[in-house]
Every structure is written in structure tokens, then in C-alpha cells.
Design a protein around this motif. Structure first.
Motif, mmCIF file in Angstrom:
data_model
loop_
_atom_site.group_PDB
_atom_site.id
_atom_site.type_symbol
_atom_site.label_atom_id
_atom_site.label_comp_id
_atom_site.label_asym_id
_atom_site.label_seq_id
_atom_site.Cartn_x
_atom_site.Cartn_y
_atom_site.Cartn_z
ATOM 1 N N THR A 15 -2.422 -12.239 -10.522
ATOM 2 C CA THR A 15 -3.376 -11.446 -9.739
ATOM 3 C C THR A 15 -3.904 -12.236 -8.554
ATOM 4 O O THR A 15 -4.849 -11.817 -7.902
ATOM 5 C CB THR A 15 -4.561 -10.970 -10.605
ATOM 6 N N GLY A 42 -1.672 0.924 -15.007
ATOM 7 C CA GLY A 42 -2.905 1.001 -14.246
ATOM 8 C C GLY A 42 -4.051 0.194 -14.835
ATOM 9 O O GLY A 42 -3.865 -0.601 -15.758
ATOM 10 N N MET A 93 0.626 -9.048 -6.425
ATOM 11 C CA MET A 93 -0.658 -8.380 -6.161
ATOM 12 C C MET A 93 -0.445 -6.938 -5.732
ATOM 13 O O MET A 93 -1.215 -6.044 -6.094
ATOM 14 C CB MET A 93 -1.444 -9.155 -5.091
ATOM 15 N N ILE A 94 0.628 -6.698 -4.970
ATOM 16 C CA ILE A 94 0.935 -5.317 -4.577
ATOM 17 C C ILE A 94 1.263 -4.483 -5.814
ATOM 18 O O ILE A 94 0.802 -3.354 -5.967
ATOM 19 C CB ILE A 94 2.116 -5.299 -3.576
ATOM 20 N N ALA A 100 0.611 -3.791 -15.432
ATOM 21 C CA ALA A 100 -0.515 -3.289 -14.635
ATOM 22 C C ALA A 100 -0.049 -2.225 -13.651
ATOM 23 O O ALA A 100 -0.757 -1.252 -13.388
ATOM 24 C CB ALA A 100 -1.176 -4.438 -13.876
ATOM 25 N N GLU A 101 1.162 -2.387 -13.124
ATOM 26 C CA GLU A 101 1.657 -1.389 -12.172
ATOM 27 C C GLU A 101 1.929 -0.057 -12.876
ATOM 28 O O GLU A 101 1.614 1.006 -12.357
ATOM 29 C CB GLU A 101 2.956 -1.871 -11.509
ATOM 30 N N VAL A 136 0.279 -5.016 -8.969
ATOM 31 C CA VAL A 136 -0.938 -4.777 -9.756
ATOM 32 C C VAL A 136 -1.821 -3.748 -9.047
ATOM 33 O O VAL A 136 -2.214 -2.735 -9.634
ATOM 34 C CB VAL A 136 -1.715 -6.100 -9.954
ATOM 35 N N GLY A 137 -2.091 -4.009 -7.758
ATOM 36 C CA GLY A 137 -3.031 -3.148 -7.030
ATOM 37 C C GLY A 137 -2.553 -1.715 -6.931
ATOM 38 O O GLY A 137 -3.337 -0.773 -7.068
ATOM 39 N N SER A 138 -1.230 -1.540 -6.732
ATOM 40 C CA SER A 138 -0.742 -0.180 -6.534
ATOM 41 C C SER A 138 -0.713 0.617 -7.835
ATOM 42 O O SER A 138 -0.468 1.815 -7.828
ATOM 43 C CB SER A 138 0.658 -0.210 -5.893
ATOM 44 N N GLY A 139 -0.969 -0.079 -8.969
ATOM 45 C CA GLY A 139 -1.064 0.660 -10.222
ATOM 46 C C GLY A 139 -2.302 1.526 -10.263
ATOM 47 O O GLY A 139 -2.333 2.552 -10.944
ATOM 48 N N ARG A 140 -3.344 1.116 -9.538
ATOM 49 C CA ARG A 140 -4.609 1.850 -9.432
ATOM 50 C C ARG A 140 -5.158 2.212 -10.812
ATOM 51 O O ARG A 140 -5.048 1.443 -11.747
ATOM 52 C CB ARG A 140 -4.428 3.072 -8.539
#
Lengths: 648, 370
Positions: free
Chosen positions: B330, B277, B236-237, B273-274, B239-243
Motif C-alpha cells: 500500500t 474492495g 497502489m493503483i 484488495a482490488e 488497491v485504490g481502484s478496488g474502492r
């Protein structure tokens, strides 16, 4: 047998396929929503977490301030120490790695077991906490570790500044030593706003402890990129904003002592006795020039380098080497107390001659003078000179114990001197009240006779006696004894200055003081005086010998062969000089040394001699610049404009 | 009814669903590119070996366009029996990897029969529903015994390996086909209730300790960040940090600094995803959606029910894999070890994906023209 292609795709099936298509669309749309939520809604949060993953903060320890003597001579500074740590989370097969380390560093079985245990016990986040393997590698060990880096995953060699006590045992008790901060210290220092972490070294005793906040400085931070195994990955610094990569540390302040290293060195050398204390103090300021305690210890060893056996030996030593005797222990003062007794007697009108026939009778008991044949007719001055006990018995019997106690308290006895280096004992000032409260049977008249010759429960610290003799020398002012002159920044800017501090005045007529000073001078300078044999030719000194009987053996358990030593008298000598215009007071206590005139006065006189010698050296010429540091500088000031420069 | 005259090869070539094939090839290319980034820290040859294997599979499958999918009607049962036999063989003497018996080593080939089981189930069910013809009233509970056996045997054998993810996927793909074949409403309700009961019972009697841990970690990922929840949390980090715009190819810190686990297999989407984005992730999802829709269009236009169900099965296979895998990385679903079609490294899963595309292409090339 079926015919191929017999089943038609009819309307119903097509409709259900369409429904499934909608379901597929919905499912994928949920995923789209989810990545929107993670990447857009919570993107910032996860970015921070991601940075937190790969950014490792390395502490840049601040240099601890130095400790300098009054002229700037470095007594304590720092040198790099190469320390080895192992981190359980990163060493993979820790057993194997520790085995290699043990071979390289020649760890003994006990150390090995301790490490295995610690590594095994680490759980969860604890596994990321580095465990200390060995402090202070030598050059060869460092080379071996560096050469075998690749086979030692999770092993780090960290260079930390290590405290270096340049003169070893010199003034060890007063300077103090460092040790790992315990829970109580961690909390106290954190409350005070200092950056102290578990495992940090902090001052445990002495100046190191008292001035921890000033010496400590503020740690800096270096941020580096590491992978999931904690390995530093060079070349990726760009991931960290430039301004955050390095926060420099702020070094601690230097502490400038009032100690003169030369005199301190002389004291340490001259005062070669099993147990005792020496204090040399300026009589007109209270600044301590030298202060020593015997036996002593090496702060270099105490600061994290001492083995368990050595520590045990120290704690079991009946002479208690860690005890800072000038302030942390009290003793019967013996005859050096008599200056107080004389002043109290004068104040109560007892100032005449007394006939000494070798003792004084009170009730049915005879109180003997140390000279059994008697001193004959004795004046107050002569009473000091020859230390005639009979004169004082008569005085005490007349004026009473409370008169003595009152004068003692005015000199600061019965309370800590305010040196403020920790665990200072107050001593005991016996009085009627004291005996009523503490002794079975209450007060009896005989106690005054015991007290007046500095015996019995009458107890003082060596530093208290230095304050007393300084007050007599300076005309009656009680100064707070101080060992620190000022606190400076490394570049010399003075942050804090400790000026002489008057704590009180004894408030006696000058005539009385003069008579006491006359008597003290006669002790050293007139034939028949108890220290006449040790006088310094060419300098007049005033002083008083004391021989305190050890009434109680003390609480230390003794071995048989030591019995004799621990029952011997304490030898005292308290003095100041020069007699006409006093500058310094010297107090010497030779614990179980025997008689004051033989076992204390010679040391004190040699110390005084050295003091005069240093004075001469300084007067002869400015000290060579390479021997001492630069004089302290004030905050920079604009250069003065030279007057008349324009017209000339 | 008859097939009529065989379609000439040139016409077949022209009528092949090129849109679908193009999207599939595009996804495959993106997958290889992504693997090249994900395997930079590991074995650099991963992406090239995947390229050769999958590329070869595409060539074979496109050549097989000339062979009518009708052949699969005859092949269905023999293939199913073979797969079940292989699953039993795996159980008896398979290779243990990561705590489960999944691989069968036959000379130079390491085979994962549970992957083939998905295809076998699709083939057999397609044949069943071809034979049955449309049932306007739908299937009742008792009538579902055949699909239950067809699915239950290989799924059960997969579950005991243990491989919860693949077993669930076999069930999901087959379930999709059964639902498309129509099930009575009352039966649906009974099945739903039964499913819940089965879930609860399996918690106590079927699931292994590590599987339970994963489910628990999914329910509360913060509880054990360094243990069971570590994978999900790091994913999740990533994926999320891909922004919005991503960190750039080869620049993902979670990926390149090894914080992301299993990054070239199960967590390959997190890598994408990282580094690409939300922009890239959304486009990727759109490609999967386009592929599924085109596949279902082929199903609706199929020459016969056999082709329609083959196509539905193939789409279901890709869709469920995608849904479960991305849901898992995710944090929407527990970590169960399901690969992402076109993206994950792996020969068996890569082959299954290409075969699914091959089936769709074959059915699409022979679609009804009216």
C-alpha cells in the motif's frame, strides 16, 4: 538441569504481552487507515489510473477530402495502405523480431541499421512509441506478416488511408503532395485547432498545403482493452462505457478545382518540353482551367514513398523539377511585354507611325531591331503584328521607363497575382527608382529601351502574363487567378464558394485597347504576323510571340554539355481566343526553347484547339454520368409545391 | 515444578484453541481462493499445489498436538545450529534467484533456510527466557549479548544473501520477544540511537544498489514510474481502484491484465484488495487482528514462560509479516520482498506460517486452566 515448566508466567510478563497486543492492534489499525485512504479517499483517482492502464486509445484517422476537377472528376483520393510498426516496449527480444521482419519484408542493410538504431535509442516512455518499419505493404508481405503474427510480438500492421494521385503527374505542382509534418507545421496546425500528431502527413505544397484545414477532417478514437504488454484483449470491452468505446472520425471536405481535367491532360500531353510553363485561364473570371510546369514529378512518390537517391536526384537536377514555374520563377517576357508598352505609349500620345531602318540610335549606341533590314514605316498595330522593336525603342525613348512601369503595375506586374499556393514571386518592374537603388551607376536612358522589348531586369511570371492578356481580352479587368471553385462536404453540401475576384482595372480608353487587340489579332490572322503559320482555321485568335534573350545564365550550376541549352532564348506565346469574344487566355513559356513563333506558339494554338474541342463536346450533349461525378448539390431544400396540382 | 501428569489426548483435543485454528483455516481458505484468481493469468495449478502442501502441513501439525511443545526446548539449539549451517551452505553453493542466493536444493526439495531461521530464533529465545525467569529490573545492554548472537548470526547471514526483508523480519520478531522479556529504559534509548546509526551506516556499506533503489522509489514513487517505482505504483493503483466493493473475484483489471507484478507472491494482498474492495480488506485485517489477539491470549495463559515466549514469537512472526507486507503493497513501506502469511504462494513461507499456528495450538492446548 532445568525442570520443565519451572518458569511461571507472572504478572509483569502478562502485562507486557498485553502492551504488545495493543501495539499489534495499533499496527493493524494503521493498515486499515491506509487502505481506507487508498480505496475510499483516493478510490476515484486510482480507478481512473487503473482505467488509464488498460484502456488504449487507437486513433481512427479521418479520411482526407478528395480533390476534384471542375466537373467532379476525381483527381486525388485515398486508398488503404498497410503500414508495419514495431513498438520497442512490447517486442521482447527486439533484435530477433527485427531479424524476422527483415527477412519477411526483404529490408536492406541500411533500413535494418536505421531500425536497430531507433529501437536501441528508445528510452523510457519513448519505448511505447511505435516505430515505422515499412509503408505500404503489398498483398504478399501482408499475408506473410499475418501468418507469422505469433512470432512477431510488438509488431503491428496498421491500415491507414494513403493519398492516391489518380493521374500521377497531372497538375502535380498545383495539386501538391503530402509529407510528414515538421515541428513548425505541427505547431501551426495545432494552433489552428487541427488534430495533427507527430508523424502525420500534411500538405507540403500546392492545394494540398493551402487547403490543409479543409481537407484534413477530424480524427476519431477507438478505445480497446490491453494488458500490461500492450496486447489487445478481446471480449473485455464491457470495461469501457459504451459511449466511450468509439468516437467516429469526421471526413475532410472535398476541394473542387476550377481545372478541367480534360484540358489539363491535353496540356500535359501537348507541352512536351524539358522546361517551361503553361497557364490557361478564363478571361472573365480568373478561374484557371489548366496550369502546368515542366519538368514535373509524381506526387505519389513524393508522398512518403520516395527513396533518398530519388530525392537527391530531384534536388540536384539543374532543371529543378519541384519548381512551380507559373508562379515561383520569373523570366524576361520578351516581346509579349509589348502590349503593355503600346498602351503606355498611347496614353502618352505616342501612337503614330515610325520608320524602322533596322534599329534605333541612342547616344553612341545602336539598338537593333530583330529584322536587320528594317520594317519600313510601321503603324502601332503593325508594330505588334511584326513585333517591330524600332517602334518600341522610339516609344520608350519618348515616354520614359516610369511610364512603362506605371502601366505594368496597373496590370499587376511586380506583385504576386494572389494565386495563394505559396512561394509566389513578384517579378520585377524596372523603373528609374529601381535602377537607382539596385544597379551600380544608377539609371541610364538605355534601360528604357531594354525594358520596352521585355529584356534586361524586366521580369514576369507566366501567370502574371496570363492575367495581363486576360485583362486585355476582357476590357481591362484584373482578376485574381484562382484554381479552386468551391469546398464541399463529402455528400456535396457546399461549404465555401470562391467567386471571381476583381483586383483592379487597368483604366485605359477602349480605343487604345481596341488598337492593341487589333494588333494581336493581326499577329495570328494576318499574313506576315509572327504566329500566322500556326493559326487555327475557323477560329480567330489574338496573341503575341516573345523571344527573350537569356542575359544572365542564372544561378544554377551547369555541366558543360548543358551550357548550350541554358544559354538559349526563352520562347513565349501569350494569346486569347476567340478574338472577337474572348473566353480564355493561354500563356506558354518554353524555357530555353528558342524563338516564340516556332517553339511556343504551336503549343499554345494546339491547346486552344483542344479547348474549343472540349467546348464542342460539352455543347453536343450532357457528359455521360459514369464519366463525371454528380453536379454539386446545395443544402437540401423542401420540395417545391406544384402549383395548380390541387385544382387539376 | 513439574508438568504433572500428561494430559490425555481426548482432553487435549477438547482444549485445543479451536477459535484460533478456525480463523487460521479461514484465512488459508481465503488465501487459496485469492491465489486461484491471481494465478489465472499464470500457471493455473499454483493454487492447487498450495492447497495440497499447506493442507498437508495442517494435518501434520494437528497430529503433533499430541507431542508436548516441551520437546522444542531440547530441539532449540540443534535446530538453530542446523539452520545456521544451512545458511552458510546457501552462501557457499545456493541457487541464485532474482539476484540473490536464497534457495538450497536438496534432491527434490528446494529449501529456503532463511525462512527456517525465523523459527530457530523463536525456539532459542523462548528457551533462553524460560531459563532466565522473570527479571524485574529488565535486561541491560551488556546482558543482551546472548540474544544479539542468537539473532545476529542468522540475520547477518540472511542479509548477505542478500535478503533485506527476511533479515529485518528476523530482527523484528526477535526484537519483539526481547522487549516482551523486558529491557531497561536506558538501554532502550541507547538501542534506538544505535539503530539509527546502524541504518545510516548500512546505507553506505551494506545495502546493494537495487535495495537502495527500492528505498528511494518508496520515498518518491513518482520519480521513476516505469523503473523502481513501477511495482509500488501499480500496486497502489490496484488497491485504490478496488474502492468500497471491489471489482469482483477474477475481475481485477490490474491483476488479470498483468499490470500488477508478483501478484501471487509479494503483491497478493493487492489482488485481494482490488477484487474485494475495502469491505473485504477490512474483514481480512480484522481476521489477522483476531488471530494475533487470540495468539497473545494463549501466550498470557501459557503453562510456563517457554510456552509464553513461543506464542509471542509465533504471533510476532505473523504480525510483522502482515504489517510489512501490507504496508509495502500500500506504499507505506519500501518494497522489500516479504510474504503475506496465509495468502502468498510459496512452500517455505506457507510451512512457516502453519508451523507458527501449530506452536500456538500446542501451547494453547496445554494452557493453564485456573
Amino acid at each position: 538441569m532445568r525442570l520443565p515448566g519451572s518458569g511461571n508466567v507472572d504478572h509483569g510478563l502478562r502485562r507486557r504481552i498485553l502492551v504488545y497486543g495493543v501495539a499489534v492492534g495499533l499496527g493493524l489499525f494503521v493498515l486499515l487507515g491506509r487502505i481506507w485512504y487508498l480505496q475510499i479517499q483516493r478510490g476515484e483517482e486510482f480507478s481512473a489510473k487503473s482505467s488509464g492502464n488498460f484502456i488504449k486509445e487507437i486513433r481512427v484517422p479521418a479520411d482526407r477530402g478528395m480533390i476534384l476537377d471542375r466537373r467532379g472528376v476525381r483527381l486525388v483520393d485515398n486508398r488503404p495502405s498497410w503500414d508495419v510498426y514495431v513498438t520497442p516496449a512490447f517486442c521482447g527480444d527486439c533484435e530477433e523480431v527485427l531479424g524476422r521482419l527483415a527477412a519477411y519484408l526483404a529490408l536492406d542493410a541500411e533500413e535494418r541499421m536505421r531500425l536497430d538504431e531507433q529501437v536501441r535509442k528508445a528510452r523510457g516512455l519513448q519505448r511505447f512509441q511505435p516505430i515505422l518499419v515499412r509503408l505500404d505493404l503489398d498483398r504478399d508481405q501482408l499475408d506473410v506478416i499475418e501468418a507469422n503474427r505469433d512470432s512477431l510480438p510488438g509488431v503491428d500492421v496498421v491500415s491507414t488511408p494513403h493519398r492516391d494521385y489518380l493521374y500521377g503527374t497531372l497538375a502535380a505542382h498545383m495539386i501538391g503532395y503530402l509529407g510528414e509534418a515538421n515541428a513548425e507545421e505541427l505547431e501551426r496546425f495545432r494552433k489552428a485547432g487541427l488534430s495533427v500528431m507527430l508523424g502525420d502527413y500534411v500538405g507540403k505544397t500546392g492545394v494540398e498545403r493551402r487547403f490543409e484545414a479543409q481537407l484534413r477532417g477530424r480524427d476519431g478514437i477507438q478505445r480497446v482493452v490491453t494488458d500490461a504488454r500492450g496486447q489487445r484483449i478481446p471480449g473485455l470491452e464491457g470495461l469501457i462505457p459504451r459511449s466511450e468505446r468509439f468516437v467516429p472520425s469526421v471526413p475532410g471536405h472535398n476541394v473542387v478545382l476550377s481545372i478541367d481535367a480534360r484540358l489539363q491532360e491535353a496540356v500535359e500531353e501537348i507541352f512536351d518540353v524539358p522546361a517551361g510553363a503553361v497557364v490557361v485561364m478564363e478571361v472573365n473570371t480568373g478561374y484557371v482551367l489548366a496550369i502546368a510546369s515542366r519538368p514535373t514529378f509524381d506526387p505519389n512518390r513524393m508522398t512518403g514513398r520516395i527513396s533518398r537517391e530519388e530525392l537527391r536526384a530531384i534536388s540536384e537536377d539543374p532543371l529543378r523539377p519541384m519548381l512551380f514555374r507559373p508562379v515561383q520563377s520569373h523570366y524576361p517576357p520578351g516581346s509579349i511585354y509589348k502590349v503593355i508598352a503600346s498602351l503606355a505609349a498611347f496614353e502618352h500620345g505616342f501612337a503614330g507611325e515610325v520608320h524602322c531602318g533596322g534599329g534605333y540610335t541612342l547616344g553612341r549606341r545602336r539598338w537593333r531591331c530583330h529584322k536587320e533590314s528594317g520594317h519600313g514605316w510601321v503603324s502601332p498595330e503593325e508594330a505588334l503584328q511584326v513585333s517591330c522593336d524600332t517602334w518600341y525603342y522610339a516609344a520608350a525613348d519618348r515616354i520614359g521607363i516610369d511610364a512603362l512601369a506605371d502601366m505594368a503595375r496597373r496590370f499587376g506586374l511586380g506583385a504576386p497575382t494572389g494565386l495563394d499556393l505559396g512561394w509566389e514571386v513578384p517579378g520585377i518592374v524596372p523603373s528609374v527608382d529601381y535602377y537607382e537603388k539596385n544597379v551600380r551607376g544608377g539609371y541610364m536612358r538605355g534601360y528604357a529601351l531594354n525594358t520596352v522589348i521585355g529584356q534586361g531586369d524586366n521580369n514576369v511570371t507566366p501567370l502574371q502574363m496570363a492575367v495581363v492578356y486576360a485583362a486585355i481580352a476582357n476590357g481591362g479587368t484584373i482578376y485574381r487567378p484562382q484554381v479552386v471553385r468551391r469546398i464541399e462536404r463529402p455528400e456535396g453540401y457546399v461549404v465555401q464558394e470562391f467567386l471571381p475576384e476583381v483586383r483592379g482595372r487597368i483604366d485605359v480608353p477602349k480605343a487604345s485597347l481596341d488598337r492593341v487587340r487589333k494588333g494581336l489579332e493581326m499577329v495570328v490572322e494576318t499574313p506576315g504576323g509572327t504566329a500566322y503559320a500556326h493559326r487555327i482555321l475557323g477560329r480567330r485568335t489574338a496573341g503575341k510571340t516573345g523571344t527573350a534573350q537569356v542575359v544572365r545564365i542564372g544561378s544554377v550550376r551547369q555541366k558543360v554539355e548543358e551550357m548550350e541549352f541554358f544559354t538559349r532564348d526563352h520562347a513565349w506565346f501569350a494569346a486569347y481566343g476567340p478574338a472577337e469574344e474572348p473566353e480564355v487566355a493561354v500563356v506558354v513559356l518554353n524555357e530555353h526553347g528558342g524563338s516564340g513563333s516556332r517553339a511556343a506558339a504551336p503549343y499554345a494554338m494546339r491547346i486552344l484547339e483542344r479547348y474549343y474541342q472540349i467546348l464542342e463536346e460539352d455543347r453536343a450533349g450532357p457528359p455521360s454520368p459514369e464519366k463525371i461525378a454528380l453536379p454539386p448539390r446545395r443544402a437540401p431544400r423542401p420540395a417545391p409545391v406544384e402549383e395548380g396540382a390541387a385544382s387539376g | 515444578m513439574n508438568l504433572g501428569p500428561p494430559i490425555p489426548a481426548r482432553s487435549l483435543w477438547r482444549r485445543a484453541p479451536w477459535g484460533l485454528i478456525l480463523v487460521a483455516l479461514l484465512l488459508t481458505a481465503v488465501g487459496i481462493l485469492n491465489l486461484a484468481s491471481a494465478s489465472r493469468t499464470a500457471d493455473a495449478s499454483l493454487w492447487t499445489s498450495q492447497l495440497v502442501w499447506v493442507g498437508g502441513a495442517y494435518v501434520v501439525v494437528l497430529l503433533l498436538l499430541a507431542v508436548d511443545y516441551e520437546r522444542l526446548y531440547q530441539l532449540a539449539w540443534p535446530f538453530w545450529i542446523l539452520v545456521v549451517a544451512l545458511l552458510v551452505a546457501v552462501e557457499l553453493r545456493g541457487e541464485v534467484a532474482m539476484g540473490a542466493q536464497r534457495w538450497l536444493v536438496l534432491g527434490p526439495i528446494r529449501l529456503q533456510p532463511s525462512e527456517l531461521a525465523k523459527l530457530a530464533v523463536i525456539l532459542v529465545l523462548a528457551r533462553l527466557y524460560e531459563d532466565d525467569g522473570e527479571k524485574p529490573e529488565g535486561y541491560g545492554l551488556v546482558e543482551l549479548w546472548r540474544p544479539a548472537l542468537v539473532v545476529g548470526i542468522p540475520a547477518g547471514l540472511t542479509l548477505v544473501q542478500p535478503d533485506l526483508g527476511t533479515a529485518a523480519l528476523i530482527g523484528a520478531v526477535a526484537g519483539t520477544m526481547v522487549l516482551v522479556a523486558r529491557v531497561r529504559t536506558g538501554t532502550l534509548a541507547i538501542l534506538g540511537a544505535g539503530g539509527i546509526v546502524a541504518g545510516v551506516l548500512s546505507w553506505f556499506f551494506v545495502l546493494r544498489e537495487y535495495q537502495k533503489k527500492r528505498v528511494l522509489a518508496f520515498l518518491d514513487p513518482e520519480a521513476d514510474i516505469l523503473g523502481s517505482g513501477y511495482h509500488a505504483n501499480q500496486s497502489m493503483i490496484a488497491v485504490g481502484s478496488g474502492r468500497w466493493a471491489g471489482k469482483g473475484w477474477g475481475q481485477g483489471t490490474q491483476t488479470q491484465l498483468s499490470f500488477l507484478p508478483e501478484q501471487h507472491t509479494d503483491f497478493v494482498f493487492s489482488v485481494f484488495a482490488e477484487e474485494w474492495g475495502f469491505r473485504g480488506g477490512a474483514l481480512l485485517l480484522a481476521a489477522y487482528a483476531a488471530l494475533c489477539f487470540m495468539g497473545l491470549k494463549i501466550a498470557a495463559q501459557a503453562r510456563d514462560r517457554h510456552g509464553a515466549f513461543l506464542a509471542v514469537g509465533a504471533v510476532a512472526l505473523i504480525f510483522w509479516h502482515t504489517l510489512v507486507n501490507i504496508g509495502m503493497v500500500t506504499g507505506l513501506l519500501p518494497v522489500v520482498g516479504v510474504t503475506l502469511p496465509f495468502m502468498s504462494y510459496g512452500r517455505s513461507s506457507g510451512l512457516t506460517t502453519v508451523l507458527a499456528i501449530g506452536i500456538l495450538a500446542n501451547v494453547g492446548a496445554r494452557r493453564r486452566t485456573s
